[in-house]
Design an enzyme around this catalytic site. Structure first.
Site, short mmCIF file in Angstrom:
data_model
loop_
_atom_site.label_atom_id
_atom_site.label_comp_id
_atom_site.label_asym_id
_atom_site.label_seq_id
_atom_site.Cartn_x
_atom_site.Cartn_y
_atom_site.Cartn_z
N GLU A 106 0.81 -1.23 0.00
CA GLU A 106 0.00 0.00 0.00
C GLU A 106 0.84 1.28 0.00
O GLU A 106 0.35 2.33 0.40
CB GLU A 106 -0.93 -0.01 1.22
CG GLU A 106 -1.98 -1.10 1.16
CD GLU A 106 -3.04 -0.89 2.20
OE1 GLU A 106 -4.17 -0.52 1.84
OE2 GLU A 106 -2.75 -1.08 3.40
N HIS A 125 -0.37 5.70 7.47
CA HIS A 125 -1.53 4.87 7.18
C HIS A 125 -1.68 3.88 8.32
O HIS A 125 -0.75 3.14 8.63
CB HIS A 125 -1.36 4.11 5.86
CG HIS A 125 -2.38 3.03 5.70
ND1 HIS A 125 -3.74 3.26 5.84
CD2 HIS A 125 -2.26 1.70 5.47
CE1 HIS A 125 -4.40 2.13 5.68
NE2 HIS A 125 -3.53 1.16 5.46
N HIS A 127 -4.49 1.22 10.75
CA HIS A 127 -5.73 0.47 10.88
C HIS A 127 -6.29 0.76 12.28
O HIS A 127 -6.88 -0.13 12.90
CB HIS A 127 -5.49 -1.02 10.69
CG HIS A 127 -4.88 -1.37 9.36
ND1 HIS A 127 -4.23 -2.55 9.12
CD2 HIS A 127 -4.84 -0.67 8.18
CE1 HIS A 127 -3.80 -2.57 7.85
NE2 HIS A 127 -4.15 -1.44 7.27
N HIS A 195 -11.38 -0.38 6.80
CA HIS A 195 -9.94 -0.54 6.66
C HIS A 195 -9.16 0.27 7.69
O HIS A 195 -8.47 -0.31 8.53
CB HIS A 195 -9.56 -0.13 5.23
CG HIS A 195 -8.13 -0.32 4.87
ND1 HIS A 195 -7.68 -0.27 3.56
CD2 HIS A 195 -7.02 -0.53 5.62
CE1 HIS A 195 -6.38 -0.47 3.53
NE2 HIS A 195 -5.94 -0.63 4.76
#
Ligand code: MN
Length: 260
Positions: A106, A125, A127, A195
């Site tokens: 990603e 990024h 979760h 996500h």
């Protein structure tokens, strides 16, 4: 001393000066790169230690020497990242160092946001679990308290289904990275339905703080909504703007809490 010898002396002198100049230019930039990579390793470890990242998720920083490059660890658990794992990428997310290492699938989240946002110097990024309910419902995130001031800008939700239909939910292509960057717009954070989140800032320390307080704000907002039955007083947009801060003291605190 004849004229030839003089000429040779001055040529040698000029060459020595040029060499000295090149060396000092190198030593002037080398510690910057090393310091930045060390800070990125710290950011990885802090985010893992504070529960923002677990085995997954990543943090990157744009290269100040070359704004068309960014640094991101190769694929692996953030808590275990070392300086040797840090890879330099171009904005198409192709590695220019560590080219044999396996990168995060990603990484396009980072490259495409850096392309779209010249003001962004660092990207997380995560979760982070507390934000997941807000990505799955029509309840927008709101600034609960001064530490979550940037949430006053609004936190858009990226729904991968609208761009790409049925997927494995991962931002694993440049196209999906671009679509996410478009949803993010000029904001500090976007949620990814089902996500996690993408968080951006003008510095590494700031993005670590924003990622941490995004998650904490989400938890507090859920609690306030349960307690207040929909009657919650959030920060006014003007209050949120005035509450802007750098989280420098939090960084020092989180650093002090890292396992040695
Ligand atoms: Mn992910």
């Amino acid at each position: 001393m004849n004229r030839h010898l003089l000429l040779v002396c001055s040529l040698v002198g000029a060459a020595l000066l040029a060499t000295a100049g090149a060396v000092s230019a190198q030593t002037a930039t080398a510690p910057d790169r090393r310091t930045l990579i060390d800070e990125l390793v710290l950011a990885n470890r802090i985010l893992a230690n504070e529960g923002v990242l677990d085995g997954y998720g990543h943090v990157s920083v744009r290269s100040p020497a070359n704004p068309n490059h960014y640094f991101l660890a190769r694929a692996g658990a953030p808590a275990l990242v070392t300086a040797a794992d840090v890879t330099e990428y171009d904005l198409d997310s192709k590695p220019v160092t560590n080219t044999a290492a396996i990168g995060y699938m990603e990484r396009f989240i980072h490259g495409e946001i850096y392309k779209a946002r010249s003001d962004v110097m660092a990207v997380v990024h995560c979760h982070c679990p507390e934000v997941i309910p807000f990505g799955a419902t029509s309840v927008p995130m709101q600034p609960m308290y001064h530490m979550g001031y940037f949430i006053g800008e609004g936190v858009p939700v990226f729904d991968i289904r609208r761009t790409a239909g049925m997927t494995d939910m991962l931002i694993a292509t440049p196209e999906l990275g671009r679509a996410l960057a478009q949803t993010l717009g000029n904001k500090s954070a976007a949620l990814l339905r089902g996500h996690g989140a993408a968080v951006v800032a003008a510095s590494l320390r700031l993005v670590v703080g924003k990622a941490y307080y995004l998650n904490l704000n989400a938890r507090l907002q859920l609690q306030a909504m349960q307690l207040g039955g929909g009657n919650v007083t959030y920060l006014d947009p003007d209050e949120a703007k005035k509450a802007a801060q750098t989280y420098e003291r939090s960084w020092d605190f989180w650093k002090s809490r890292l396992p040695r």
